[in-house]
Design an enzyme around this catalytic site. Sequence first.
Site, PDB file in Angstrom:
ATOM      1  N   GLY A  66       0.802  -1.217   0.000  1.00  0.00           N
ATOM      2  CA  GLY A  66       0.000   0.000   0.000  1.00  0.00           C
ATOM      3  C   GLY A  66       0.834   1.265   0.000  1.00  0.00           C
ATOM      4  N   THR A  67       2.002   1.235   0.658  1.00  0.00           N
ATOM      5  CA  THR A  67       2.847   2.422   0.752  1.00  0.00           C
ATOM      6  C   THR A  67       4.167   2.243   0.013  1.00  0.00           C
ATOM      7  OG1 THR A  67       1.935   2.826   2.962  1.00  0.00           O
ATOM      8  CG2 THR A  67       3.898   4.071   2.366  1.00  0.00           C
ATOM      9  N   LYS A  80       8.464  -3.412  -2.280  1.00  0.00           N
ATOM     10  CA  LYS A  80       9.718  -4.038  -1.873  1.00  0.00           C
ATOM     11  C   LYS A  80      10.159  -4.995  -2.977  1.00  0.00           C
ATOM     12  CE  LYS A  80       7.068  -3.981   1.144  1.00  0.00           C
ATOM     13  NZ  LYS A  80       5.854  -3.111   1.302  1.00  0.00           N
ATOM     14  N   GLU A 107      -0.291 -13.110  -0.615  1.00  0.00           N
ATOM     15  CA  GLU A 107       0.615 -12.289   0.194  1.00  0.00           C
ATOM     16  C   GLU A 107       0.985 -12.933   1.539  1.00  0.00           C
ATOM     17  OE1 GLU A 107      -1.162  -8.478   0.659  1.00  0.00           O
ATOM     18  OE2 GLU A 107       0.390  -7.770   2.029  1.00  0.00           O
ATOM     19  N   TYR A 144       9.037  11.229   6.059  1.00  0.00           N
ATOM     20  CA  TYR A 144       9.158  10.065   6.942  1.00  0.00           C
ATOM     21  C   TYR A 144      10.411  10.140   7.828  1.00  0.00           C
ATOM     22  CZ  TYR A 144       9.536   5.313   8.650  1.00  0.00           C
ATOM     23  OH  TYR A 144       9.658   4.227   9.476  1.00  0.00           O
TER      24      TYR A 144
HETATM   25  P1  ADP Z   1       2.993  -1.921   2.809  1.00  0.00           P
HETATM   26  O1  ADP Z   1       3.369  -3.298   2.298  1.00  0.00           O
HETATM   27  O2  ADP Z   1       1.558  -1.830   3.253  1.00  0.00           O
HETATM   28  O3  ADP Z   1       3.421  -0.835   1.889  1.00  0.00           O
HETATM   29  P2  ADP Z   1       5.317  -1.655   4.568  1.00  0.00           P
HETATM   30  O4  ADP Z   1       5.716  -2.861   5.369  1.00  0.00           O
HETATM   31  O5  ADP Z   1       6.169  -1.337   3.401  1.00  0.00           O
HETATM   32  O6  ADP Z   1       3.791  -1.767   4.194  1.00  0.00           O
HETATM   33  O7  ADP Z   1       5.276  -0.436   5.583  1.00  0.00           O
HETATM   34  C1  ADP Z   1       4.800   0.843   5.216  1.00  0.00           C
HETATM   35  C2  ADP Z   1       5.170   1.828   6.315  1.00  0.00           C
HETATM   36  O8  ADP Z   1       6.585   1.916   6.438  1.00  0.00           O
HETATM   37  C3  ADP Z   1       4.723   3.246   6.101  1.00  0.00           C
HETATM   38  O9  ADP Z   1       3.378   3.446   6.490  1.00  0.00           O
HETATM   39  C4  ADP Z   1       5.705   4.048   6.948  1.00  0.00           C
HETATM   40  O10 ADP Z   1       5.260   4.124   8.286  1.00  0.00           O
HETATM   41  C5  ADP Z   1       6.961   3.192   6.924  1.00  0.00           C
HETATM   42  N1  ADP Z   1       8.066   3.679   6.059  1.00  0.00           N
HETATM   43  C6  ADP Z   1       9.343   3.258   6.161  1.00  0.00           C
HETATM   44  N2  ADP Z   1      10.130   3.864   5.283  1.00  0.00           N
HETATM   45  C7  ADP Z   1       9.346   4.708   4.573  1.00  0.00           C
HETATM   46  C8  ADP Z   1       9.581   5.628   3.513  1.00  0.00           C
HETATM   47  N3  ADP Z   1      10.789   5.820   2.997  1.00  0.00           N
HETATM   48  N4  ADP Z   1       8.533   6.302   3.019  1.00  0.00           N
HETATM   49  C9  ADP Z   1       7.303   6.139   3.508  1.00  0.00           C
HETATM   50  N5  ADP Z   1       7.021   5.288   4.532  1.00  0.00           N
HETATM   51  C10 ADP Z   1       8.017   4.578   5.063  1.00  0.00           C
END
Ligand code: ADP
Length: 265
Positions: free
Chosen positions: A9-10, A13, A70, A137
């Site tokens: 969602g954010t 990876k 997932e 962040y």
């Molecule tokens: P998702 O798979 O839902 O994207 P993640 O495990 O990648 O979840 O975690 C997302 C969270 O990681 C964000 O909500 C934020 O709190 C944190 N985060 C770590 N590094 C960053 C970054 N560079 N930019 C934005 N969020 C980050």
Amino acid sequence: MKIGIDAGGTLIKVVTELNNERTYQKWLATDIDQVADWLNQLDDVEVSITGGKAQYLDSCIKHQAKRSIEFDATYKGIQIFLKENNIDLETYIFSNVGTGTSIHYATTDHQERAGGTGAGGGMIQGLSYLLTQISDYDELVQTALNGDRDKIDLKVKHIYKGDNTPISGELTAANFGHVLQHMNDAFPNADRLAAVMGIVGETVTTVSIHAARQYNTENVVFIGSSFVKNELLKNIVVDYTILRGLKPYFIENGEFSGALGSIYC
Ligand code: ADP
């Protein structure tokens, strides 16, 4: 070359494996089209994709990608990381603190979802912005490190005011519950952000502990990018898990579990 992708969602990876060498990369989810462009420039690659944005990414690339669920991919990746780190757990809870938090029970041969909470990395970013207007962040996690939650969070000892407490006086009785007793004080951004880490860390830990009790295990593995550079959140989760009599584990690159596991699902 094998490429495993967890399109979350954010953050997106990406794990790349070539000749026993592994590399880890992250993109913002908003840059998903750049990830697709990068993949489309590569030939002779085996692409595996998981995560909420897997369908969209798959539709943008020329490769025949392998898709996986997932939760299973994440479990597979955690199992690989645990083995590589010589951590031998028969049973454990894993809490994936991503944009939201998903909690699972795992044994040596399977995982099942045990619950979740909307408190997670997305809440850290959103609530932090509402309280401080900080959206960067790195700035928010650094600022939180210098914060003090004392005037914001109500502890059990604040309520009992010196009397014997039935549970540890250091436990939070009410997140943000001390604010109205300090209305004439200033609340620096550092304190506000520390309190945000407090409510998210304690909520995530509480839900994880309940799951551990329900499944009768004492091990909790915490993963997810929410812990990246966020020492305060990590400390809150570790201290609170230990205080409640359970064993917390963090694995290096744990936030890449889904991406790595997708290659081997
Ligand atoms: P998702 O798979 O839902 O994207 P993640 O495990 O990648 O979840 O975690 C997302 C969270 O990681 C964000 O909500 C934020 O709190 C944190 N985060 C770590 N590094 C960053 C970054 N560079 N930019 C934005 N969020 C980050």
